[in-house]
Design an enzyme around this catalytic site. Structure first.
Site, PDB file in Angstrom:
ATOM      1  N   CYS A 213       0.792  -1.172   0.090  1.00 49.90           N
ATOM      2  CA  CYS A 213      -0.141   0.000  -0.105  1.00 49.90           C
ATOM      3  C   CYS A 213       0.785   1.137   0.010  1.00 49.90           C
ATOM      4  CB  CYS A 213      -0.765   0.078   1.082  1.00 49.90           C
ATOM      5  SG  CYS A 213      -1.942   1.492   1.312  1.00 49.90           S
ATOM      6  N   CYS A 243      -3.560  -3.539  -2.327  1.00 47.93           N
ATOM      7  CA  CYS A 243      -3.642  -2.010  -2.799  1.00 47.93           C
ATOM      8  C   CYS A 243      -3.168  -1.701  -4.167  1.00 47.93           C
ATOM      9  CB  CYS A 243      -3.188  -1.157  -1.981  1.00 47.93           C
ATOM     10  SG  CYS A 243      -4.336  -1.027  -0.352  1.00 47.93           S
ATOM     11  N   HIS A 263      -8.575   7.158   5.662  1.00 46.47           N
ATOM     12  CA  HIS A 263      -7.555   5.968   5.849  1.00 46.47           C
ATOM     13  C   HIS A 263      -8.052   4.868   4.857  1.00 46.47           C
ATOM     14  CE1 HIS A 263      -6.316   7.406   9.716  1.00 46.47           C
ATOM     15  NE2 HIS A 263      -7.302   7.886   9.714  1.00 46.47           N
ATOM     16  N   HIS A 269      -1.515  -3.578   9.144  1.00 46.56           N
ATOM     17  CA  HIS A 269      -0.327  -2.408   9.579  1.00 46.56           C
ATOM     18  C   HIS A 269       0.739  -3.297   9.955  1.00 46.56           C
ATOM     19  CE1 HIS A 269      -3.344   1.226  10.731  1.00 46.56           C
ATOM     20  NE2 HIS A 269      -3.472   0.695   9.403  1.00 46.56           N
ATOM     21  N   GLU A 271       3.029  -2.945  12.189  1.00 48.94           N
ATOM     22  CA  GLU A 271       3.227  -3.374  13.500  1.00 48.94           C
ATOM     23  C   GLU A 271       2.564  -4.625  13.774  1.00 48.94           C
ATOM     24  OE1 GLU A 271       2.854   1.406  13.769  1.00 48.94           O
ATOM     25  OE2 GLU A 271       2.326  -0.372  12.519  1.00 48.94           O
ATOM     26  N   CYS A 297      -0.935   3.830  15.249  1.00 52.73           N
ATOM     27  CA  CYS A 297      -2.301   4.205  15.468  1.00 52.73           C
ATOM     28  C   CYS A 297      -2.998   3.644  16.838  1.00 52.73           C
ATOM     29  CB  CYS A 297      -2.990   3.553  14.151  1.00 52.73           C
ATOM     30  SG  CYS A 297      -3.304   1.702  14.252  1.00 52.73           S
ATOM     31  N   CYS A 300      -2.955  -0.526  16.852  1.00 54.91           N
ATOM     32  CA  CYS A 300      -1.508  -1.012  16.813  1.00 54.91           C
ATOM     33  C   CYS A 300      -1.064  -0.778  18.373  1.00 54.91           C
ATOM     34  CB  CYS A 300      -0.554  -0.398  15.854  1.00 54.91           C
ATOM     35  SG  CYS A 300      -0.841  -1.180  14.023  1.00 54.91           S
TER      36      CYS A 300
END
Length: 348
Positions: A213, A243, A263, A269, A271, A297, A300
């Site tokens: 992404c 993506c 978003h 993600h 992490e 975020c 995460c």
């Protein structure tokens, strides 16, 4: 040089102190501050009582209280033994020239040493020995957190052989050299090598090149005692389209300040993927450090906290990270941001 020592029972910290004193170092032990308290209370000087009263003092006076007491009388060169809480490390790092050393040895070697010296603290089996050691690890920031403290070490000294080899390693340490990869010291100020945080952040950037992404394009690595444990990068769940194949799956959210942002929710993600990879392969990340491109975020952040990770190093700030910052502070997780610039990307 100001050397702080941490490490588990029978790892050889006392032998290191004795040899450094022969080299002209003065010394103190944070445990001596607890021993003074036990003497005032008229209590027996047992390992159990040392742990209990030390935790009581940290709760009453703050987690760094033992380090604050000792720091007042430090002079160079100096060695400080029995550091067992991350807040103690933070306090002692205020002293110019301070380096934290973890003295380590395999658990079975340490058990055999403790039994030979009559210092097994009542443990008659290896299993009992390990169970007692768990008393030195807690999620309470005011208690002993030995594993987390070891994870902050600048130097690792592996003491798995005799005194002669141990003394040789210490001598080479004092000369700012390395010993067969078993003494690892950050010598940035000597030969301009990157710091450990810079080193692992560089690896994080390479991992990020695998991201699927292009918004943020993040990577993440998990490290403990300067050893790389797991990596992860932004990408869709296994079997789902990426993506860069089908485009972004966008959604709009409002943060706690009422600001709207966009978003992509197609991906997992970096992490999260690093933590999941460790879990899939049975790798413990308790007390580890996680490196990532920007502040995590809030989702995460929750995973990081519950996984047992105790330090987060981000290259840049994240525009919607205040919830994460609050969570880390509440959970006692250290957050380090190397560059105060806020990371931006298209359609944010």
């Amino acid at each position: 040089m100001i050397i702080g020592l941490t490490g588990k029972n029978a790892s050889g910290k006392g032998k290191v102190v004795s040899y450094l004193k022969q080299k002209g170092f003065s010394s103190s032990s944070l445990s001596d501050e607890i021993r003074l308290e036990l003497k005032l209370r008229g209590e027996e000087e047992s390992r159990e009582n040392l742990i209990r009263v030390g935790n009581e003092l940290r709760t009453k006076e703050g987690p760094a209280t033992l380090a604050v007491r000792v720091a007042k009388r430090v002079k160079m060169p100096y060695v400080i033994d029995s550091i067992r809480n991350p807040s103690e490390v933070e306090e002692l790092r205020k002293i110019p020239g301070f380096k934290l050393m973890v003295v380590s040895a395999p658990p079975k070697v340490r058990f055999d040493r403790a039994m030979a010296r009559g210092r097994s603290e009542g443990a008659e089996t290896f299993e009992e020995f390990q169970k007692i050691e768990e008393m030195e690890n807690s999620n309470n920031p005011n208690s002993q957190q030995l594993n987390n403290t070891e994870g902050l070490a600048d130097i690792e000294l592996i003491n798995d052989s005799g005194f002669e080899e141990l003394h040789k390693k210490i001598d080479e340490l004092l000369l700012n050299e390395t010993c067969n990869g078993k003494i690892n010291m950050d010598k940035q100020e000597i030969d301009n090598r990157p710091s450990w945080d810079e080193y692992f952040m560089g690896i994080t950037r390479e991992v990020a090149k695998r991201a699927t992404c292009d918004r943020g394009k993040c990577g993440s690595v998990i490290v403990k005692s300067k050893r790389l444990l797991s990596t992860g990068y932004v990408g869709s769940p296994i079997g789902a389209p990426h993506c860069d194949e089908v485009g972004h799956q966008m959604t709009e959210v409002y943060n706690k300040e009422g600001e709207k942002s966009s978003h992509c929710i197609r991906t997992t993600h970096a992490e999260q993927n690093a933590i999941v990879q460790a879990a899939r392969h049975g790798i413990s990340i308790e007390g580890a450090t996680i490196y990532t491109k920007m502040e995590p975020c809030h989702v995460c952040a929750k995973m990081i906290i519950n996984s047992g990770i105790k330090r987060v190093v981000a290259e840049k700030k994240y525009h919607a990270a205040q919830i994460s910052r609050d969570l880390f502070k509440q959970a006692g997780v250290e957050l380090v941001v190397l560059d105060k610039e806020i990371k931006t990307y298209d359609n944010q």
